[in-house]
Design an enzyme around this catalytic site. Structure first.
Site, PDB file in Angstrom:
ATOM      1  N   LYS A  75     -27.180 -28.043  29.276  1.00 21.48           N
ATOM      2  CA  LYS A  75     -26.284 -28.048  30.443  1.00 21.48           C
ATOM      3  C   LYS A  75     -27.027 -28.671  31.639  1.00 21.48           C
ATOM      4  O   LYS A  75     -27.906 -29.513  31.441  1.00 21.48           O
ATOM      5  CB  LYS A  75     -25.787 -26.642  30.750  1.00 21.48           C
ATOM      6  CG  LYS A  75     -25.245 -25.934  29.502  1.00 21.48           C
ATOM      7  CD  LYS A  75     -24.404 -24.757  29.842  1.00 21.48           C
ATOM      8  CE  LYS A  75     -24.131 -23.955  28.585  1.00 21.48           C
ATOM      9  NZ  LYS A  75     -22.898 -23.201  28.666  1.00 21.48           N
ATOM     10  N   ASN A  85     -27.766 -27.324  23.913  1.00 24.21           N
ATOM     11  CA  ASN A  85     -27.070 -27.913  25.061  1.00 24.21           C
ATOM     12  C   ASN A  85     -27.737 -27.353  26.310  1.00 24.21           C
ATOM     13  O   ASN A  85     -27.514 -26.197  26.663  1.00 24.21           O
ATOM     14  CB  ASN A  85     -25.582 -27.544  25.023  1.00 24.21           C
ATOM     15  CG  ASN A  85     -24.857 -27.956  26.295  1.00 24.21           C
ATOM     16  OD1 ASN A  85     -25.363 -28.775  27.065  1.00 24.21           O
ATOM     17  ND2 ASN A  85     -23.678 -27.396  26.526  1.00 24.21           N
ATOM     18  N   GLU A 141     -16.215 -23.585  19.629  1.00 24.85           N
ATOM     19  CA  GLU A 141     -16.799 -22.784  20.704  1.00 24.85           C
ATOM     20  C   GLU A 141     -15.694 -22.004  21.412  1.00 24.85           C
ATOM     21  O   GLU A 141     -15.047 -22.535  22.329  1.00 24.85           O
ATOM     22  CB  GLU A 141     -17.499 -23.690  21.712  1.00 24.85           C
ATOM     23  CG  GLU A 141     -18.670 -24.459  21.140  1.00 24.85           C
ATOM     24  CD  GLU A 141     -19.695 -24.793  22.215  1.00 24.85           C
ATOM     25  OE1 GLU A 141     -20.844 -24.448  22.024  1.00 24.85           O
ATOM     26  OE2 GLU A 141     -19.318 -25.368  23.252  1.00 24.85           O
ATOM     27  N   GLY A 163     -21.701 -18.417  27.170  1.00 22.29           N
ATOM     28  CA  GLY A 163     -22.470 -17.934  28.316  1.00 22.29           C
ATOM     29  C   GLY A 163     -22.119 -16.522  28.733  1.00 22.29           C
ATOM     30  O   GLY A 163     -22.525 -16.073  29.805  1.00 22.29           O
ATOM     31  N   GLY A 191     -26.404 -22.839  23.934  1.00 17.56           N
ATOM     32  CA  GLY A 191     -26.590 -23.064  25.365  1.00 17.56           C
ATOM     33  C   GLY A 191     -27.815 -22.326  25.867  1.00 17.56           C
ATOM     34  O   GLY A 191     -28.945 -22.796  25.750  1.00 17.56           O
ATOM     35  N   GLY A 192     -27.611 -21.140  26.405  1.00 19.81           N
ATOM     36  CA  GLY A 192     -28.683 -20.387  27.058  1.00 19.81           C
ATOM     37  C   GLY A 192     -29.948 -20.266  26.225  1.00 19.81           C
ATOM     38  O   GLY A 192     -31.069 -20.472  26.732  1.00 19.81           O
ATOM     39  N   SER A 235     -22.838 -17.948  22.728  1.00 13.78           N
ATOM     40  CA  SER A 235     -23.799 -16.836  22.751  1.00 13.78           C
ATOM     41  C   SER A 235     -24.487 -16.631  21.404  1.00 13.78           C
ATOM     42  O   SER A 235     -24.739 -15.504  20.994  1.00 13.78           O
ATOM     43  CB  SER A 235     -23.116 -15.549  23.230  1.00 13.78           C
ATOM     44  OG  SER A 235     -22.611 -15.724  24.542  1.00 13.78           O
ATOM     45  N   HIS A 253     -16.744 -30.604  25.744  1.00 10.73           N
ATOM     46  CA  HIS A 253     -17.239 -29.241  25.985  1.00 10.73           C
ATOM     47  C   HIS A 253     -16.237 -28.514  26.880  1.00 10.73           C
ATOM     48  O   HIS A 253     -15.643 -29.102  27.772  1.00 10.73           O
ATOM     49  CB  HIS A 253     -18.617 -29.292  26.649  1.00 10.73           C
ATOM     50  CG  HIS A 253     -19.291 -27.957  26.672  1.00 10.73           C
ATOM     51  ND1 HIS A 253     -18.989 -27.001  27.607  1.00 10.73           N
ATOM     52  CD2 HIS A 253     -20.220 -27.403  25.846  1.00 10.73           C
ATOM     53  CE1 HIS A 253     -19.722 -25.916  27.363  1.00 10.73           C
ATOM     54  NE2 HIS A 253     -20.474 -26.133  26.298  1.00 10.73           N
ATOM     55  N   GLU A 294     -16.594 -26.650  29.318  1.00  3.22           N
ATOM     56  CA  GLU A 294     -16.855 -26.721  30.765  1.00  3.22           C
ATOM     57  C   GLU A 294     -16.307 -28.019  31.342  1.00  3.22           C
ATOM     58  O   GLU A 294     -15.858 -28.060  32.491  1.00  3.22           O
ATOM     59  CB  GLU A 294     -18.376 -26.568  31.019  1.00  3.22           C
ATOM     60  CG  GLU A 294     -18.810 -25.122  30.783  1.00  3.22           C
ATOM     61  CD  GLU A 294     -20.266 -24.943  30.411  1.00  3.22           C
ATOM     62  OE1 GLU A 294     -21.070 -25.873  30.563  1.00  3.22           O
ATOM     63  OE2 GLU A 294     -20.595 -23.824  29.942  1.00  3.22           O
TER      64      GLU A 294
HETATM   65  C1  PEP Z   1     -22.624 -24.002  25.083  1.00  5.27           C
HETATM   66  O1  PEP Z   1     -22.833 -24.273  26.257  1.00  5.27           O
HETATM   67  O2  PEP Z   1     -22.193 -24.866  24.321  1.00  5.27           O
HETATM   68  C2  PEP Z   1     -22.915 -22.636  24.629  1.00  5.27           C
HETATM   69  C3  PEP Z   1     -22.591 -22.294  23.408  1.00  5.27           C
HETATM   70  O3  PEP Z   1     -23.518 -21.795  25.526  1.00  5.27           O
HETATM   71  P1  PEP Z   1     -24.119 -20.328  25.240  1.00  5.27           P
HETATM   72  O4  PEP Z   1     -24.941 -20.423  23.968  1.00  5.27           O
HETATM   73  O5  PEP Z   1     -24.973 -20.031  26.430  1.00  5.27           O
HETATM   74  O6  PEP Z   1     -22.979 -19.401  25.075  1.00  5.27           O
END
Ligand code: PEP
Length: 246
Positions: free
Chosen positions: A11, A9, A166, A172, A229-230, A208, A94, A96
Site C-alpha cells: 500500500k 501489497n 478480498e 485491514g 497487506g499489513g 487479514s 483493489h 481501496e
Molecule cells: C490488502 O491490502 O490487499 C490486504 C489484504 O490487506 P490486509 O492483509 O492488511 O487485510
C-alpha cells in the site's frame, strides 16, 4: 497442481531506508520455499525493488496501472513503464481503489487489458462489502466484477491472470473470512474461470491473512496463495506466510 503464490501489497507505506531493511530481511530469509512470492511496492520504489531483487526468487510489481498506453494522462503510470522496471505483477481493482477512486469494473477490465498487453501479470481483485454479504449478494458481486474483466479477454489472455478474492470487510480489519467461507467463493470463481478455459488461474485470498491463519486458508482446495497487506510489512510475518504456503 497449481503453484502457490504469496504477494505482499505494501500500500502507501515505506521509504528508501525502510524498504532496504525489509528487502534485505526478505532476501536473507527466503530460503528454498516452494511457493512463488512477490512484493507490490509504491511506484517510486520500483527501481529500488529492481536493484535489490533482480536475480533473486522474490518478484516485484506495482499496485495500480493506467488503462491507457501513453499520452496526456497526468499522474498516471503506464504498463510499459512498469515493465521497464522489471515488474512481473500489477494489482488491479483493489477495493481501496474501487472505493476511494471510484474505479468501476469496466475501468478495472481496461487496466487488466493494458497490463496484459505489456506482458505483466495482472492480479485482479474482487470482493464484496459487509452490506453486500449480509444482503446475500456476495456471489452476484464478485461474479459481476470477474465477469466484466473476462468479457474483454480472449480465453488465452484469461489464463494469464491471477485473481484475488478480498472480502472488503476483511481488509485491514483483523477480521478474516473463515477458510470455509473463502473456499465457497473461490470455488465459484474457479467455475467462472473454467467457462473461459482458465481454470488453472491462481486464486489468492486476501483480507487479514497472518502467519497464524495462513496455513489453514491456503490448505483449501481452491485457495492458491495470499495477497497480504499489513503482514507484508514485517519480514518475519511475510516469510512465515510464504513458508505456510509450501
Ligand atoms: C490488502 O491490502 O490487499 C490486504 C489484504 O490487506 P490486509 O492483509 O492488511 O487485510
Amino acid at each position: 497442481m497449481r503453484r502457490k503464490l504469496v504477494v505482499g501489497n505494501w500500500k502507501m507505506n515505506g521509504s528508501l531506508a525502510a524498504n532496504a531493511a525489509l528487502l534485505d530481511a526478505l532476501k536473507a530469509g527466503l530460503g528454498q520455499h516452494a511457493a512463488d512470492s512477490a512484493v507490490c511496492a509504491p511506484a517510486p520504489y520500483l527501481a529500488q525493488c529492481q536493484a535489490a531483487l533482480g536475480g533473486t526468487p522474490l518478484a516485484w510489481g506495482a499496485q495500480d496501472v493506467s488503462a491507457h498506453a501513453s499520452g496526456a494522462f497526468t499522474g498516471e503510470v503506464g504498463a510499459a513503464m512498469l515493465a521497464d522496471f522489471g515488474c512481473s505483477y500489477v494489482i488491479v481493482g483493489h477495493s481501496e481503489r474501487r472505493a476511494m477512486h471510484a474505479e468501476s469494473s469496466e475501468l478495472v477490465a481496461k487496466k487488466t487489458v493494458a497490463a496484459l498487453a505489456a506482458g505483466l501479470t495482472p492480479i485482479v481483485c474482487v470482493g464484496e462489502t459487509l452490506a453486500e454479504r449480509d444482503a446475500g449478494q456476495t456471489f452476484a458481486v464478485v461474479g459481476e466484477q470477474l465477469g466484466t474483466v473476462l468479457g474483454l479477454l480472449s480465453d488465452a489472455d484469461a489464463a494469464r491472470l491471477v485473481l484475488a478474492y478480498e472480502p472488503v470487510w476483511a481488509i485491514g480489519t483483523g477480521q478474516t473470512a473463515t477458510p470455509a467461507m473463502a473456499q465457497e467463493v473461490h470455488a465459484q470463481l474457479r467455475a467462472q474461470l473454467e467457462q473461459k478455459s482458465a481454470g488453472k488461474v491462481q486464486i489468492l485470498y486476501g483480507g487479514s491473512m497472518k502467519p497464524d491463519n495462513a496455513r489453514e486458508l491456503m490448505a483449501q482446495a481452491d485457495i492458491d496463495g495470499g495477497l497480504i497487506g499489513g503482514a507484508a510489512l514485517k519480514a518475519v510475518d511475510f516469510l512465515a506466510i510464504i513458508a505456510a504456503a509450501g
